[in-house]
Design an enzyme around this catalytic site. Structure first.
Site, PDB file in Angstrom:
ATOM      1  N   ASN A 119       0.810  -1.302  -0.050  1.00  0.00           N
ATOM      2  CA  ASN A 119      -0.022   0.123  -0.002  1.00  0.00           C
ATOM      3  C   ASN A 119       0.816   1.406  -0.125  1.00  0.00           C
ATOM      4  OD1 ASN A 119      -2.358  -1.560  -0.015  1.00  0.00           O
ATOM      5  ND2 ASN A 119      -2.736  -1.665   2.229  1.00  0.00           N
ATOM      6  N   CYS A 124      -9.962  -5.576  -6.064  1.00  0.00           N
ATOM      7  CA  CYS A 124     -10.860  -6.536  -5.184  1.00  0.00           C
ATOM      8  C   CYS A 124     -12.343  -5.908  -5.015  1.00  0.00           C
ATOM      9  CB  CYS A 124     -10.351  -6.729  -3.858  1.00  0.00           C
ATOM     10  SG  CYS A 124      -8.857  -7.414  -3.830  1.00  0.00           S
ATOM     11  N   ASP A 155     -15.193   9.767  -5.906  1.00  0.00           N
ATOM     12  CA  ASP A 155     -15.593  11.164  -5.824  1.00  0.00           C
ATOM     13  C   ASP A 155     -14.874  12.018  -4.945  1.00  0.00           C
ATOM     14  OD1 ASP A 155     -16.664   9.679  -3.837  1.00  0.00           O
ATOM     15  OD2 ASP A 155     -18.219  11.462  -3.154  1.00  0.00           O
ATOM     16  N   LEU A 156     -14.178  11.521  -3.972  1.00  0.00           N
ATOM     17  CA  LEU A 156     -13.233  12.477  -3.043  1.00  0.00           C
ATOM     18  C   LEU A 156     -11.958  12.829  -3.853  1.00  0.00           C
ATOM     19  CD1 LEU A 156     -13.626  10.487   0.346  1.00  0.00           C
ATOM     20  CD2 LEU A 156     -14.794  12.654  -0.392  1.00  0.00           C
ATOM     21  N   ASP A 168      -7.844  -3.942   6.669  1.00  0.00           N
ATOM     22  CA  ASP A 168      -7.147  -4.908   5.880  1.00  0.00           C
ATOM     23  C   ASP A 168      -6.592  -5.870   6.422  1.00  0.00           C
ATOM     24  OD1 ASP A 168      -7.228  -3.757   3.405  1.00  0.00           O
ATOM     25  OD2 ASP A 168      -5.350  -3.060   3.285  1.00  0.00           O
ATOM     26  N   VAL A 225     -15.417   0.738   7.636  1.00  0.00           N
ATOM     27  CA  VAL A 225     -14.541   1.190   6.559  1.00  0.00           C
ATOM     28  C   VAL A 225     -15.185   1.136   5.080  1.00  0.00           C
ATOM     29  CG1 VAL A 225     -12.448   1.562   5.498  1.00  0.00           C
ATOM     30  CG2 VAL A 225     -12.466   1.646   7.849  1.00  0.00           C
TER      31      VAL A 225
END
Length: 430
Positions: A23, A117, A125-126, A305, A327
């Site tokens: 990540n 995934c 949109d953010l 995660d 989340v």
């Protein structure tokens, strides 16, 4: 088709070295597009399918990319194109992080709506809201996001949710914008800090990464640099749980305690012994595990995660525990697979009620996403009999040589070609 076969019952002992964080490396590779001078050298890069995918995206954009051992080099000094096609982006939703660098570097970006995934909607949109605040014109047509800007201008951006991807994308776009950009309610993950450090090494002026507000002073150009990717906290957490559930004693080399403090706190609450050592974290599993409730939250809360892996240790604990996911929606697809292994779980809204300790039975199960793949293998480590895990394409997106590392710790686990094994005689594999 390949599958991983696990024979449960072995205690894990020894040490295992963590690789660079998936990540963290993906946005850092994307950020190399911002450098109009020099060649970027990235070290401690994990050998993952997602890394190969983003490298292919950069090559398509006309960057010169090589990946040898654990080192990626990128030269983006030529004329960079601004079109990231569906054939690459569909494989991995993180590909959208090239949008900020492309917009900043070329004034335009055309990126296919992302894949990866299938965990909920995870809207973009953010990201787009931030680009528009800096003066970009954004439209979505025919499955592509198109953004153009004659010039990006610093702006104040408030994120309705501390999205990691949006924070990274807006931060990268702002590095070459005119003036100052302030992003509020940003993600605070260690991977955000790693990206900011890389950008600053290139000559950017990013302040506040790791806090709730990031300020970026735009500069005229960025120069390539050398950078080492931080260790993968999710890989570390996965192996910590593997050690704990098998009653083992494992040193997780290069794990950074500050990056996974919420996981450490929960494991200690369950009775797991955690020892911080000079070169990592030692995990010693207890005879009995205590049930605890867990709620996923943006960092520094419990990481989403680690949700599916944590559910494995919860179902082995004495009593009832609850896992609540805040989340992502639709991140309980692995529950049905765990039930096939005799787990006692019930989904109620955004939570799963888990009754333990479960007497897990080996079964053939299919991974539903990256972390679920690892969780099902973990469950196999403590199940009676043989567990066969399919859909390894998900596993390969985030874990390199997962079965090999488990083998080195003493687990009975093999990765095999389905067509070349006798499923009626799995014992012959071990």
């Amino acid at each position: 088709m390949e599958k991983i076969i696990v024979r449960g019952g072995k205690q894990l002992n020894g040490s295992v070295k963590m690789e660079g964080a998936k990540n963290a490396v993906l946005p850092v590779i994307a950020a190399t597009l911002l450098a109009s001078k020099g060649t970027s050298v990235l070290k401690n890069v994990p050998n993952l399918s997602d890394v190969f995918t983003i490298n292919e995206v950069l090559k398509y954009l006309n960057a010169d990319v090589s990946f040898v051992n654990d080192e990626v080099t990128v030269n983006a000094t030529g004329e960079i194109t601004s079109d990231a096609p569906f054939e690459y982006v569909r494989k991995m939703r993180a590909s959208i992080v090239v949008m900020g660098p492309l917009l900043a570097r070329t004034g335009s970006a055309r990126v296919a709506l992302p894949g990866g995934c299938a965990i909920g909607s995870r809207p973009v949109d953010l990201h787009l809201k931030g680009f528009e605040a800096m003066g970009a014109i954004v439209k979505i047509e025919n499955g592509y996001i198109e953004a153009t800007a004659e010039k990006l201008v610093g702006a104040k951006v408030y994120l309705d949710f501390p999205s990691v991807g949006a924070t990274q994308n807006i931060m990268m776009a702002a590095t070459l914008a005119e003036g100052t950009t302030v992003i509020e309610n940003v993600a605070r993950e260690p991977e955000i800090v790693d990206l900011a450090n890389f950008l600053n090494q290139m000559g950017a002026r990013v302040i506040g990464a790791g806090t709730e507000v990031i300020r970026i002073e735009g500069v005229k150009e960025l120069t390539a640099t050398e950078h080492s990717i931080i260790p993968d906290r999710i890989e570390a957490g996965t192996f910590m749980i593997a050690a704990a559930i098998t009653g083992g004693n494992v040193l997780i080399e290069d794990a950074v305690p500050e990056h996974i403090s919420s996981l450490i706190a929960k494991l200690e609450e369950m009775g797991v012994q955690i020892i911080e050592e000079e070169n990592g974290i030692r995990v010693i599993g207890p005879d009995k595990l205590k049930a605890v409730d867990v709620k996923t939250m943006p960092h520094p809360g419990f990481p989403t995660d680690m949700q599916s892996q944590m559910m494995v240790i919860q179902m082995l604990s004495e009593g009832t525990s609850i896992m609540t996911e805040t989340v992502f929606e639709n991140r309980f697809m692995h529950v049905e697979e765990m039930r096939r292994m005799n787990a006692d779980m019930k989904i109620e809204g955004h939570s799963v009620i888990i009754s333990g300790p479960a007497k897990l039975q080996g079964a053939e199960v299919a991974a539903t996403d990256l972390r679920a793949a690892a969780a099902l293998i973990l469950a196999g480590l403590v199940a009676d009999g043989y567990t066969q895990v399919t859909e390894l394409k998900y596993l390969d997106r985030g874990y390199n040589n997962f079965h090999g590392k488990l083998q080195a710790l003493g687990a009975d686990v093999e990765r095999v070609d389905d067509s070349k094994i006798d499923v009626t005689n799995l014992a012959s594999l071990f």
